[in-house]
Structures are given as structure tokens and as C-alpha cells.
Design a protein around this motif. Structure first.
Motif, PDB file in Angstrom:
ATOM      1  N   GLY A   1       0.823  -1.204   0.000  1.00 38.66           N
ATOM      2  CA  GLY A   1       0.000   0.000   0.000  1.00 38.66           C
ATOM      3  C   GLY A   1       0.852   1.247   0.000  1.00 38.66           C
ATOM      4  O   GLY A   1       1.942   1.291  -0.591  1.00 38.66           O
ATOM      5  N   VAL A   2       0.336   2.266   0.685  1.00 35.91           N
ATOM      6  CA  VAL A   2       1.065   3.525   0.828  1.00 35.91           C
ATOM      7  C   VAL A   2       0.987   3.978   2.282  1.00 35.91           C
ATOM      8  O   VAL A   2       0.116   3.539   3.040  1.00 35.91           O
ATOM      9  N   ALA A   3       1.938   4.851   2.657  1.00 36.57           N
ATOM     10  CA  ALA A   3       1.958   5.396   4.015  1.00 36.57           C
ATOM     11  C   ALA A   3       2.446   6.829   3.956  1.00 36.57           C
ATOM     12  O   ALA A   3       3.198   7.219   3.053  1.00 36.57           O
ATOM     13  N   ARG A   4       2.007   7.640   4.923  1.00 40.75           N
ATOM     14  CA  ARG A   4       2.465   9.027   4.949  1.00 40.75           C
ATOM     15  C   ARG A   4       3.874   9.107   5.543  1.00 40.75           C
ATOM     16  O   ARG A   4       4.311   8.234   6.284  1.00 40.75           O
ATOM     17  N   GLU A   5       4.579  10.201   5.216  1.00 42.10           N
ATOM     18  CA  GLU A   5       5.983  10.346   5.576  1.00 42.10           C
ATOM     19  C   GLU A   5       6.215  10.327   7.085  1.00 42.10           C
ATOM     20  O   GLU A   5       7.217   9.798   7.569  1.00 42.10           O
ATOM     21  N   SER A   6       5.279  10.841   7.871  1.00 41.93           N
ATOM     22  CA  SER A   6       5.501  11.047   9.306  1.00 41.93           C
ATOM     23  C   SER A   6       5.137   9.832  10.162  1.00 41.93           C
ATOM     24  O   SER A   6       5.107   9.946  11.386  1.00 41.93           O
ATOM     25  N   ILE A   7       4.874   8.662   9.557  1.00 45.17           N
ATOM     26  CA  ILE A   7       4.458   7.515  10.375  1.00 45.17           C
ATOM     27  C   ILE A   7       5.593   7.077  11.305  1.00 45.17           C
ATOM     28  O   ILE A   7       6.766   7.334  11.046  1.00 45.17           O
ATOM     29  N   ASN A   8       5.217   6.390  12.391  1.00 46.31           N
ATOM     30  CA  ASN A   8       6.195   5.881  13.356  1.00 46.31           C
ATOM     31  C   ASN A   8       6.919   4.675  12.770  1.00 46.31           C
ATOM     32  O   ASN A   8       6.298   3.704  12.363  1.00 46.31           O
ATOM     33  N   ARG A   9       8.239   4.719  12.710  1.00 41.13           N
ATOM     34  CA  ARG A   9       9.022   3.621  12.140  1.00 41.13           C
ATOM     35  C   ARG A   9       9.797   2.849  13.215  1.00 41.13           C
ATOM     36  O   ARG A   9      10.552   1.941  12.904  1.00 41.13           O
ATOM     37  N   ARG A  10       9.623   3.253  14.476  1.00 43.82           N
ATOM     38  CA  ARG A  10      10.351   2.602  15.562  1.00 43.82           C
ATOM     39  C   ARG A  10       9.388   1.720  16.349  1.00 43.82           C
ATOM     40  O   ARG A  10       8.278   2.125  16.681  1.00 43.82           O
ATOM     41  N   GLY A  11       9.793   0.505  16.676  1.00 43.36           N
ATOM     42  CA  GLY A  11       8.936  -0.380  17.442  1.00 43.36           C
ATOM     43  C   GLY A  11       7.794  -0.932  16.606  1.00 43.36           C
ATOM     44  O   GLY A  11       7.779  -0.872  15.376  1.00 43.36           O
ATOM     45  N   GLN A  12       6.778  -1.459  17.296  1.00 34.74           N
ATOM     46  CA  GLN A  12       5.622  -2.042  16.617  1.00 34.74           C
ATOM     47  C   GLN A  12       4.782  -0.945  15.965  1.00 34.74           C
ATOM     48  O   GLN A  12       4.668   0.170  16.493  1.00 34.74           O
ATOM     49  N   ILE A  13       4.193  -1.256  14.815  1.00 36.80           N
ATOM     50  CA  ILE A  13       3.362  -0.287  14.093  1.00 36.80           C
ATOM     51  C   ILE A  13       1.946  -0.825  13.963  1.00 36.80           C
ATOM     52  O   ILE A  13       1.713  -2.025  14.051  1.00 36.80           O
ATOM     53  N   THR A  14       0.992   0.090  13.770  1.00 35.99           N
ATOM     54  CA  THR A  14      -0.417  -0.272  13.594  1.00 35.99           C
ATOM     55  C   THR A  14      -0.843   0.087  12.186  1.00 35.99           C
ATOM     56  O   THR A  14      -0.808   1.258  11.797  1.00 35.99           O
ATOM     57  N   LEU A  15      -1.223  -0.915  11.418  1.00 35.17           N
ATOM     58  CA  LEU A  15      -1.590  -0.691  10.014  1.00 35.17           C
ATOM     59  C   LEU A  15      -3.049  -0.289   9.892  1.00 35.17           C
ATOM     60  O   LEU A  15      -3.940  -1.122   9.727  1.00 35.17           O
ATOM     61  N   ASP A  16      -3.348   0.996   9.963  1.00 32.84           N
ATOM     62  CA  ASP A  16      -4.689   1.492   9.656  1.00 32.84           C
ATOM     63  C   ASP A  16      -4.576   2.962   9.283  1.00 32.84           C
ATOM     64  O   ASP A  16      -3.559   3.619   9.578  1.00 32.84           O
ATOM     65  N   PRO A  17      -5.580   3.518   8.613  1.00 35.07           N
ATOM     66  CA  PRO A  17      -5.511   4.911   8.169  1.00 35.07           C
ATOM     67  C   PRO A  17      -5.314   5.912   9.308  1.00 35.07           C
ATOM     68  O   PRO A  17      -4.705   6.962   9.097  1.00 35.07           O
ATOM     69  N   ASN A  18      -5.799   5.584  10.491  1.00 36.55           N
ATOM     70  CA  ASN A  18      -5.654   6.503  11.619  1.00 36.55           C
ATOM     71  C   ASN A  18      -4.183   6.694  11.996  1.00 36.55           C
ATOM     72  O   ASN A  18      -3.804   7.713  12.566  1.00 36.55           O
TER      73      ASN A  18
END
Length: 441
Positions: free
Chosen positions: A330-347
């Protein structure tokens, strides 16, 4: 955009014709309002004709607005010429308009539709009045049988009473004979009742069949199109299916025009990911590489960004997922958290489709959406319209839309997002491969 229409969804199971004033019973089955009402009027029990569920009292029937609206789609206009279907082609057994006779049916046997309906009505062989008379005769026969059973029961009871009175004084000597006599009388009564029940059941079945035929006759009187409606619906279903397939293929070709050349960004790749030299492939390895711990790199999840970012316009790319049991795209915005566990949803800034357990597909929306796909995609296309807030996923080989996120609000750069997921002991070792679009001639 996937659509599947079945003619049987719009046919009443009582009259076997297109729904007229469709209503639903509490058990979920649908009938013409007149058909189910007449069925209950003549039945001794309030029962669903489909699943045989009993109702203590006649339930309230609610209009099924969805089926009503879909059934209304079956118009009597020619789809090709937008003219009234006034003629019947005996050669092809379909309804046609006047303009059809000058094109596709030029040399065929054409008759007025009303004339053909009269022929069909004559083939039924019985008028509505005759059928009603046959129904009435069987109802009278049922009453006669019931009365006969009642009289038989009264006679049996009277005979038992007489026998008891006659042999009371001789009880000790004839006790065994009396018991045998009573048993014979009761057995005879059971046999009589059983035979009567069989006759009643047969007559009720005949009444149901006559009611169905009566409804057919009534439909012939009401509509001049009864002889061809099923063929018209079948034609509509086939046309809709073909047109939908063409639309989906055209849609995919349209979005493929916005193809972009992507490469993977090694500075964002998780240390266990293995990227090809050309930056087009990524898979998960067992060994964690010693790489700079820069803030752009995913530290826990096996993910990687594309090097190219987008903040306007439209873009499209395709990824080969053949042989994999798990993946995220898919795609993701630039400011997403890249450290630790991530949550895959639009929020949390992700718009993705995922595969789990070899054949479980889902869209990672606010509430995960299970995707029902007819086949397993081997190549997935991803299309983004930044201004429209649209992210769509396609099964490229089947030309099927898998899922769309719509109404999204993008306010920063978007990056293509890839996760081959862990290799699972070699079961999921196949790579994700960015492939060029193959344009058909």
C-alpha cells in the motif's frame, strides 16, 4: 465495483415469476404479497412455503424494498434501440422492438407479442375459472373425508360403549374377547384415519399445484409479457455481466496509464530485509545486518519504503506476490512511526491490503475488512489519486478491484509501502517484486 446478478433472486417461489410487491417473512424468505397471502388463506397452518417454519399467528409482512427496486430494473424497453418491446421473434424465442427486425432479426419469424401471449395462454389448457372449480371440488372432498372420519369415530365410540354395556354382566367369562373386540375396533379406526390423512394430503398438494397454475393464468391476463419475461431477465443478466467485465478491464487500463518507475529505499529497510541490486525486489532473511540506525529505518517490523514520494496527482505501480503466504502492500504518509511495533490502519497513516495464512485477504481499515476474492491474486496493482483521496488495489490478472479506500484526506508526502513479512522457516521466502506494467495490444 464487482457485481453479480442472478435471475433466481427476483423470482417468487410460489408463482415462479418476477416479484410483484415483494415482501419478506420473519424467516427471511421473499414472496409476492398476493401469492403468500393467498397461500395462507387456503392453508390450515401458517407456514413458510420455503423452509416450512411455523408461525403461531400470521406474521406482519414487510415490503422488501431492495428486491422491489431490482425487479423494477426489468423494463420492457429494448436496451439497444430504447424502443418498446412489441414483437416476438419465434426463431430466437426473445422479445424485440420494431428496429430489431431491420437489423439482427431481419429474416426471422416475427409475430406481435400480444398474439404470442395468447398462444401461450391457450397452451395452459385450462382457464382460471376451471382451475378454481377444481380447487373447490377438492375442498369439498376434504370436508367430506373429515366428516366421514368424524362419523366413523362416533360409530366406533358408540360400538365400544355398546360392547361394554352388553358384556358387563359376563365380564369374567368374556373379558379376553371384549379386549380383542375393542382392539379390532380401535385398529380399524386408526386405519381409517390414516387413509383419510393420506387422501387429504394428496388433495392439498393438488390444490397447491392448481393455485400455482391459477396464478400463471392470472399473470397472463395481467401482463402481455409473461411468456418472455424469464428470457428477458436472462438476457439482462448476461448483458450486465459482460458490461461489468468490460468496465473493470477499461478501468484497470485507465489507471495503468499513471504507471511510475519505483525502486526500494535501502535507508528505510529493516536490517533483516534483503534488497536486490536493482532495488526492485525485497525478501526477509534470517540474519540481521549491521546497518546504520538512522531515524528513517524501520526498527522492528520487516518493512521498506519506495525511494519516490508523491504529494499530488495520480500514480500506479504493480507488485508480483506469487508464491507468498504473507505480505502487506500500500502507501503510508511520511511522518508515520518507524520505531517499534506499528499499527496498520488509516488513523496511523497506513492504507494497505494484507495477506495472511496463504488465502486470507483483508483491508487494514479502521475495522479490518475481510475480502472475498474468487481467485488468489498473483500480481497486485496499487493506484493513488492524491487530490481525490483514493487508494485502490487490483488483482491485475483477473482485472478485479480488490478494495478501495475513498474519502481519504492526504496532507503530506505519501510513500509506497512494502512488507514481505517474515520468511516463516522458508514457507514465505519468495520476494515481493516491483514489475513493469504489461500493456495489452
Amino acid at each position: 465495483l464487482s457485481l453479480s446478478v442472478s435471475v433466481y433472486q427476483f423470482l417468487c417461489s410460489i408463482c415462479l415469476d418476477v416479484f410483484t410487491d415483494p415482501v419478506s417473512t420473519p424467516c427471511g424468505h421473499n414472496f409476492c404479497k398476493t401469492c403468500i397471502t393467498q397461500h395462507w388463506d387456503i392453508s390450515t397452518q401458517c407456514q413458510c412455503p420455503m423452509c416450512k417454519e411455523f408461525f403461531k399467528q400470521r406474521p406482519e409482512l414487510r415490503v422488501n424494498t431492495f428486491i422491489s427496486e431490482m425487479a423494477n430494473l426489468e423494463g420492457s424497453m429494448c436496451k439497444k434501440h430504447e424502443k418498446q418491446l412489441e414483437l416476438f421473434c419465434k426463431t430466437d424465442q426473445i422479445c424485440v422492438c420494431l428496429f430489431c427486425t431491420f437489423s439482427d432479426h431481419k429474416s426471422h419469424d416475427i409475430v406481435p407479442l400480444k398474439e404470442e401471449c395468447e398462444v401461450k395462454k391457450a397452451e395452459l389448457g385450462e382457464t382460471d375459472a376451471e382451475i378454481q372449480q377444481m380447487i373447490q371440488k377438492r375442498r369439498v372432498k376434504i370436508q367430506e373425508i373429515k366428516r366421514s372420519v368424524e362419523l366413523s369415530r362416533e360409530d366406533a365410540e358408540r360400538e365400544i360403549a355398546d360392547s361394554v354395556q352388553v358384556f358387563t354382566s359376563l365380564m369374567q367369562s368374556v373379558e379376553r374377547g371384549q379386549a380383542e373386540l375393542i382392539g379390532m375396533i380401535e385398529e380399524t379406526q386408526k386405519t381409517t384415519e390414516k387413509q383419510a390423512e393420506g387422501f387429504i394430503k394428496e388433495l392439498q398438494q393438488e390444490i397447491s399445484e392448481l393455485m400455482r397454475r391459477s396464478s400463471e393464468v392470472e399473470q397472463v391476463h395481467r401482463s402481455s409479457y409473461v411468456g418472455s419475461v424469464r428470457r428477458a431477465v436472462a438476457q439482462l443478466e448476461e448483458t450486465l455481466s459482460n458490461e461489468m467485465k468490460k468496465l473493470l478491464e477499461a478501468e484497470l487500463k485507465t489507471v495503468q496509464q499513471f504507471e511510475v518507475d519505483l525502486t526500494l529505499d535501502p535507508d528505510t529497510a529493516h536490517p533483516k530485509l534483503i534488497l536486490s541490486d536493482d532495488g526492485k525486489q525485497v525478501k526477509h532473511g534470517d540474519v540481521k545486518k549491521n546497518l546504520p540506525d538512522n531515524p528513517e529505518r524501520f526498527s522492528s517490523c520487516p518493512c521498506v519504503f519506495g525511494q519516490q514520494s508523491f504529494s499530488s496527482g495520480r500514480f500506479y505501480y504493480e507488485v508480483l506476490v506469487k508464491g507468498k503466504t504473507k505480505w502487506d502492500l500500500g502507501v503510508a504518509r511520511e511522518s508515520i512511526n518507524r520505531r517499534g511495533q506499528i499499527t496498520l490502519d488509516p488513523n496511523h497513516g497506513y492504507w494497505n491490503v494484507c495477506l495472511r495464512n496463504e488465502n486470507e485477504y483483508k483491508a487494514a481499515a479502521f475495522r479490518p475488512v475481510r475480502l472475498s476474492l474468487k481467485s488468489q491474486p498473483q500480481k497486485v496493482g496499487v493506484f493513488v489519486d492524491y487530490e481525490e483521496g483514493l487508494v485502490s488495489f487490483y488483482d491485475v490478472d483477473a482485472a478485479v478491484l480488490m478494495y478501495s479506500y475513498s474519502g481519504c484526506s492526504f496532507t503530506e508526502k505519501l510513500y509506497p509501502y512494502f512488507s514481505p513479512c517474515v520468511n516463516d522457516g522458508g514457507k514465505n521466502s519468495a520476494p515481493l517484486i516491483i514489475t513493469p506494467v504489461s500493456h495489452a495490444d
